[in-house]
Scaffold this motif. Sequence first.
Motif, short mmCIF file in Angstrom:
data_model
loop_
_atom_site.label_atom_id
_atom_site.label_comp_id
_atom_site.label_asym_id
_atom_site.label_seq_id
_atom_site.Cartn_x
_atom_site.Cartn_y
_atom_site.Cartn_z
N ASP A 155 18.30 22.00 44.80
CA ASP A 155 17.49 22.37 45.96
C ASP A 155 17.49 23.88 46.21
O ASP A 155 17.02 24.35 47.24
CB ASP A 155 17.94 21.62 47.21
N CYS A 156 18.01 24.64 45.24
CA CYS A 156 18.03 26.12 45.28
C CYS A 156 18.96 26.69 46.34
O CYS A 156 18.82 27.85 46.74
CB CYS A 156 16.62 26.69 45.44
N ARG A 157 19.91 25.90 46.77
CA ARG A 157 20.95 26.40 47.65
C ARG A 157 22.22 26.54 46.84
O ARG A 157 22.38 25.90 45.81
CB ARG A 157 21.17 25.46 48.82
N PRO A 158 23.15 27.38 47.29
CA PRO A 158 24.41 27.53 46.55
C PRO A 158 25.10 26.18 46.36
O PRO A 158 25.22 25.39 47.30
CB PRO A 158 25.24 28.45 47.43
N ALA A 159 25.50 25.91 45.13
CA ALA A 159 26.22 24.67 44.83
C ALA A 159 27.61 24.75 45.44
O ALA A 159 28.20 25.83 45.53
CB ALA A 159 26.32 24.48 43.32
N PRO A 160 28.15 23.61 45.86
CA PRO A 160 29.48 23.60 46.48
C PRO A 160 30.59 23.73 45.42
O PRO A 160 31.34 22.80 45.17
CB PRO A 160 29.52 22.24 47.19
N VAL A 161 30.65 24.89 44.81
CA VAL A 161 31.62 25.16 43.75
C VAL A 161 32.58 26.23 44.27
O VAL A 161 32.14 27.29 44.71
CB VAL A 161 30.90 25.67 42.48
N ASP A 162 33.86 25.96 44.21
CA ASP A 162 34.85 26.93 44.68
C ASP A 162 35.38 27.75 43.50
O ASP A 162 36.57 27.76 43.20
CB ASP A 162 36.01 26.24 45.41
N ARG A 163 34.46 28.39 42.81
CA ARG A 163 34.82 29.21 41.66
C ARG A 163 33.74 30.25 41.47
O ARG A 163 32.55 29.97 41.64
CB ARG A 163 34.92 28.34 40.41
N LYS A 164 34.18 31.44 41.12
CA LYS A 164 33.27 32.52 40.74
C LYS A 164 33.87 33.17 39.49
O LYS A 164 34.97 33.70 39.54
CB LYS A 164 33.13 33.55 41.86
N ARG A 165 33.12 33.09 38.39
CA ARG A 165 33.61 33.66 37.13
C ARG A 165 33.30 35.14 37.05
O ARG A 165 32.26 35.61 37.50
CB ARG A 165 33.00 32.93 35.94
N CYS A 166 34.20 35.86 36.42
CA CYS A 166 34.06 37.30 36.22
C CYS A 166 32.76 37.63 35.49
O CYS A 166 32.03 38.53 35.88
CB CYS A 166 35.28 37.79 35.43
N HIS A 179 39.81 35.76 34.90
CA HIS A 179 38.65 35.00 34.42
C HIS A 179 37.83 34.45 35.59
O HIS A 179 36.60 34.47 35.54
CB HIS A 179 39.11 33.87 33.50
N SER A 180 38.49 33.97 36.63
CA SER A 180 37.75 33.45 37.78
C SER A 180 38.60 33.55 39.04
O SER A 180 39.83 33.64 38.98
CB SER A 180 37.31 32.00 37.56
N VAL A 181 37.89 33.54 40.17
CA VAL A 181 38.52 33.54 41.47
C VAL A 181 37.88 32.43 42.30
O VAL A 181 36.83 31.89 41.93
CB VAL A 181 38.38 34.90 42.20
N THR A 182 38.50 32.10 43.43
CA THR A 182 37.89 31.15 44.35
C THR A 182 36.71 31.84 45.04
O THR A 182 36.53 33.05 44.93
CB THR A 182 38.88 30.68 45.42
N ARG A 183 35.96 31.08 45.77
CA ARG A 183 34.83 31.66 46.50
C ARG A 183 35.30 32.76 47.44
O ARG A 183 34.60 33.74 47.68
CB ARG A 183 34.09 30.56 47.27
N LEU A 184 36.51 32.62 47.96
CA LEU A 184 37.07 33.62 48.87
C LEU A 184 37.64 34.83 48.13
O LEU A 184 38.01 35.81 48.76
CB LEU A 184 38.17 33.00 49.73
N GLY A 185 37.74 34.75 46.81
CA GLY A 185 38.22 35.88 46.03
C GLY A 185 39.69 35.81 45.64
O GLY A 185 40.25 36.79 45.19
N ARG A 186 40.31 34.65 45.77
CA ARG A 186 41.70 34.49 45.34
C ARG A 186 41.74 34.12 43.87
O ARG A 186 40.94 33.27 43.43
CB ARG A 186 42.40 33.42 46.16
N PRO A 187 42.64 34.70 43.08
CA PRO A 187 42.70 34.37 41.65
C PRO A 187 42.79 32.86 41.43
O PRO A 187 43.58 32.18 42.07
CB PRO A 187 43.96 35.07 41.16
#
Length: 169
Positions: A42-53, A100-108
């Motif tokens: 639906d073009c909204r942010p997916a509920p994923v608690d990860r952000k890859r570098c 390699h990745s952090v949580t959505r809040l920016g924690r490793p």
Amino acid sequence: MDVLEFPVAALRPWLLETVLPFWADTGLDRKEGGFFEELAPDCRPAPVDRKRCMVQARQIAVFSQAHMMGAPPWALEAARHGFRFLTGHYWDRAAGGWFHSVTRLGRPLDRRKDCYDHAFVLFAMAWLFAASGDRAPLDWANRTVDFLNGPLGDQRHGGYYEHVQEGLL
């Protein structure tokens, strides 16, 4: 259609007036920082608690290039937004290198140091420097190269390791 006949010029308005404004509006995590990892159907942010570098670095590079192609100021602001999140949350202040990745809040989340991620960071820093003239991306690029040539570099055989795990540095 031959590749040389492809109407590349027709893509420029679509990219600068449709695609990238959409990503600048929808893909930026204005609450927590950086870029969302993925969008749902639906073009909204997916509920994923990860952000890859690599995703953060790739978006920095893309928005920096868009700025150089003549996009309005939002493009460079998006690149700088990603840069602040990347440098504020992914760099391992104790051992060096990019997580390699952090949580959505920016924690490793995944503390592995991946060579591919580091290559994308160099790509991002080069484009952001070219787009902005700011020296900070060059400083981060130098730190990245030092880490590549240090812990990620195979001193015995040459080349680079695919990744190194925390505790093995």
